[in-house]
Motif scaffolding. Structure first.
Motif, PDB file in Angstrom:
ATOM      1  N   TYR A 121       0.810  -1.224   0.000  1.00 27.92           N
ATOM      2  CA  TYR A 121       0.000   0.000   0.000  1.00 27.92           C
ATOM      3  C   TYR A 121       0.842   1.272   0.000  1.00 27.92           C
ATOM      4  N   ARG A 122       2.135   1.143   0.055  1.00 32.43           N
ATOM      5  CA  ARG A 122       2.997   2.325   0.072  1.00 32.43           C
ATOM      6  C   ARG A 122       2.845   3.167  -1.200  1.00 32.43           C
ATOM      7  N   ARG A 123       2.665   2.504  -2.342  1.00 27.42           N
ATOM      8  CA  ARG A 123       2.584   3.217  -3.632  1.00 27.42           C
ATOM      9  C   ARG A 123       1.253   3.038  -4.356  1.00 27.42           C
ATOM     10  N   SER A 130      -5.739  -4.035  -8.313  1.00 32.34           N
ATOM     11  CA  SER A 130      -4.625  -4.318  -9.229  1.00 32.34           C
ATOM     12  C   SER A 130      -4.517  -5.819  -9.452  1.00 32.34           C
ATOM     13  N   ALA A 131      -4.627  -6.590  -8.362  1.00 29.61           N
ATOM     14  CA  ALA A 131      -4.535  -8.047  -8.462  1.00 29.61           C
ATOM     15  C   ALA A 131      -5.661  -8.612  -9.328  1.00 29.61           C
ATOM     16  N   PHE A 132      -6.872  -8.058  -9.170  1.00 33.09           N
ATOM     17  CA  PHE A 132      -7.988  -8.531  -9.995  1.00 33.09           C
ATOM     18  C   PHE A 132      -7.804  -8.148 -11.462  1.00 33.09           C
ATOM     19  N   PHE A 175     -11.288   8.483   7.235  1.00 35.63           N
ATOM     20  CA  PHE A 175      -9.932   8.900   7.595  1.00 35.63           C
ATOM     21  C   PHE A 175      -9.608  10.351   7.255  1.00 35.63           C
ATOM     22  N   GLY A 176     -10.515  11.057   6.583  1.00 38.64           N
ATOM     23  CA  GLY A 176     -10.371  12.493   6.335  1.00 38.64           C
ATOM     24  C   GLY A 176      -9.087  12.895   5.649  1.00 38.64           C
ATOM     25  N   ASP A 177      -8.407  13.883   6.239  1.00 42.67           N
ATOM     26  CA  ASP A 177      -7.201  14.445   5.622  1.00 42.67           C
ATOM     27  C   ASP A 177      -6.077  13.426   5.501  1.00 42.67           C
ATOM     28  N   GLY A 178      -6.029  12.458   6.411  1.00 39.44           N
ATOM     29  CA  GLY A 178      -5.011  11.410   6.305  1.00 39.44           C
ATOM     30  C   GLY A 178      -5.159  10.638   5.005  1.00 39.44           C
ATOM     31  N   TYR A 179      -6.397  10.329   4.636  1.00 39.76           N
ATOM     32  CA  TYR A 179      -6.621   9.612   3.384  1.00 39.76           C
ATOM     33  C   TYR A 179      -6.407  10.536   2.186  1.00 39.76           C
ATOM     34  N   ARG A 180      -6.789  11.785   2.312  1.00 44.97           N
ATOM     35  CA  ARG A 180      -6.584  12.756   1.236  1.00 44.97           C
ATOM     36  C   ARG A 180      -5.090  12.878   0.916  1.00 44.97           C
ATOM     37  N   ALA A 181      -4.238  12.970   1.940  1.00 45.54           N
ATOM     38  CA  ALA A 181      -2.787  13.036   1.743  1.00 45.54           C
ATOM     39  C   ALA A 181      -2.271  11.740   1.125  1.00 45.54           C
ATOM     40  N   TYR A 182      -2.816  10.618   1.556  1.00 49.77           N
ATOM     41  CA  TYR A 182      -2.429   9.314   1.005  1.00 49.77           C
ATOM     42  C   TYR A 182      -2.778   9.235  -0.473  1.00 49.77           C
ATOM     43  N   MET A 183      -3.961   9.740  -0.845  1.00 54.44           N
ATOM     44  CA  MET A 183      -4.371   9.757  -2.253  1.00 54.44           C
ATOM     45  C   MET A 183      -3.404  10.567  -3.103  1.00 54.44           C
ATOM     46  N   ALA A 184      -2.901  11.666  -2.547  1.00 56.76           N
ATOM     47  CA  ALA A 184      -2.017  12.554  -3.296  1.00 56.76           C
ATOM     48  C   ALA A 184      -0.671  11.911  -3.609  1.00 56.76           C
ATOM     49  N   ARG A 185      -0.248  10.953  -2.800  1.00 55.02           N
ATOM     50  CA  ARG A 185       1.087  10.375  -3.012  1.00 55.02           C
ATOM     51  C   ARG A 185       1.071   8.953  -3.585  1.00 55.02           C
ATOM     52  N   GLY A 187      -0.775   5.971  -6.506  1.00 48.04           N
ATOM     53  CA  GLY A 187      -1.591   5.693  -7.675  1.00 48.04           C
ATOM     54  C   GLY A 187      -2.780   4.851  -7.252  1.00 48.04           C
ATOM     55  N   ARG A 188      -3.854   4.953  -7.972  1.00 50.31           N
ATOM     56  CA  ARG A 188      -5.064   4.210  -7.596  1.00 50.31           C
ATOM     57  C   ARG A 188      -4.852   2.707  -7.718  1.00 50.31           C
ATOM     58  N   ILE A 189      -4.406   2.243  -8.910  1.00 48.47           N
ATOM     59  CA  ILE A 189      -4.159   0.810  -9.071  1.00 48.47           C
ATOM     60  C   ILE A 189      -2.765   0.492  -9.594  1.00 48.47           C
ATOM     61  N   PHE A 190      -2.078   1.495 -10.126  1.00 48.03           N
ATOM     62  CA  PHE A 190      -0.688   1.323 -10.560  1.00 48.03           C
ATOM     63  C   PHE A 190       0.106   2.535 -10.093  1.00 48.03           C
ATOM     64  N   PRO A 191       1.319   2.334  -9.580  1.00 45.10           N
ATOM     65  CA  PRO A 191       2.094   3.469  -9.102  1.00 45.10           C
ATOM     66  C   PRO A 191       2.344   4.493 -10.199  1.00 45.10           C
ATOM     67  N   LEU A 192       2.106   5.746  -9.891  1.00 44.22           N
ATOM     68  CA  LEU A 192       2.391   6.885 -10.759  1.00 44.22           C
ATOM     69  C   LEU A 192       1.640   6.886 -12.086  1.00 44.22           C
ATOM     70  N   VAL A 193       0.668   5.988 -12.269  1.00 47.92           N
ATOM     71  CA  VAL A 193      -0.046   5.924 -13.546  1.00 47.92           C
ATOM     72  C   VAL A 193      -1.528   6.233 -13.349  1.00 47.92           C
ATOM     73  N   PHE A 194      -2.216   5.387 -12.596  1.00 46.96           N
ATOM     74  CA  PHE A 194      -3.672   5.541 -12.395  1.00 46.96           C
ATOM     75  C   PHE A 194      -4.016   5.064 -11.015  1.00 46.96           C
TER      76      PHE A 194
END
Length: 194
Positions: A121-123, A130-132, A175-185, A187-194
């Motif tokens: 979950y780091r990236r 992603s696995a699916f 999780f509020g702002d903690g999740y918002r910050a996590y979203m900013a750093r 990728g949704r399903i692939f790092p740095l792509v989507f």
């Protein structure tokens, strides 16, 4: 590589997924759920995904139906499918290991739910998805049938696009702002792509 071996690999992939998931479902099913998005929409999305990733391809593996949608088997394509299937199982395992008691098949927030941001979950915010996606891609590569092979991409795609925004809203509410910050750093399903 033969078509029969490719079908065997697909069946082994499904058994591997089941064994990984069963242990987590058994161990954490009694955790108290505080908030859930379960309902007719969630059930429908899960059934569509199950049809594409399970019912249609297993009908094909067991019976060869629908034969009209077969296309020429290519061993190189199937070997690529084996590699993608292995990556899928690895991603699935790493995701379950990182989530621990926070995992559920539906969109649920459990008592004591934690925001997981380490390990896989780091990236990537949604490595389970992603696995699916990898599973659905492996299915398309392993099963030389336009319906059975590609039904996973369609079925899971409907689940993903019908669910991921709701899941992220739920995480923001929890999780509020903690999740918002996590979203900013991440990728949704692939790092740095989507």
């Amino acid at each position: 590589m033969t078509p029969t071996f490719a079908k065997f690999v697909f069946a082994t992939l499904a058994v591997g997924w089941y064994l990984l998931r069963y242990e987590h479902a058994r161990r954490f099913r009694r955790e108290k759920i505080l908030r859930s998005a379960r309902g007719p929409r969630e059930t429908t999305l899960l059934l569509i995904s199950l049809t594409g990733l399970g019912s249609l391809p297993f009908t094909y593996v067991a019976t060869g139906i629908p034969r009209f949608a077969d296309y020429t088997f290519h061993p190189i394509q199937a070997w690529l499918g084996v590699a993608v299937a292995v990556a899928s199982l690895l991603m699935f395992h790493l995701t379950h290991r990182a989530l621990g008691r926070n995992w559920s098949v539906s969109l649920d927030v459990r008592e004591g739910h934690q925001l997981i941001t380490d390990g896989i979950y780091r990236r990537i915010r949604h490595p389970m998805y992603s696995a699916f996606w990898l599973w659905a891609s492996a299915q398309a590569l392993l099963l030389p049938n336009w319906v059975a092979g590609f039904s996973g991409l369609v079925g899971f795609g409907i689940l993903f696009f019908g669910r991921v925004a709701r899941e992220e809203r739920m995480m923001l509410e929890t999780f509020g702002d903690g999740y918002r910050a996590y979203m900013a750093r991440t990728g949704r399903i692939f790092p740095l792509v989507f």
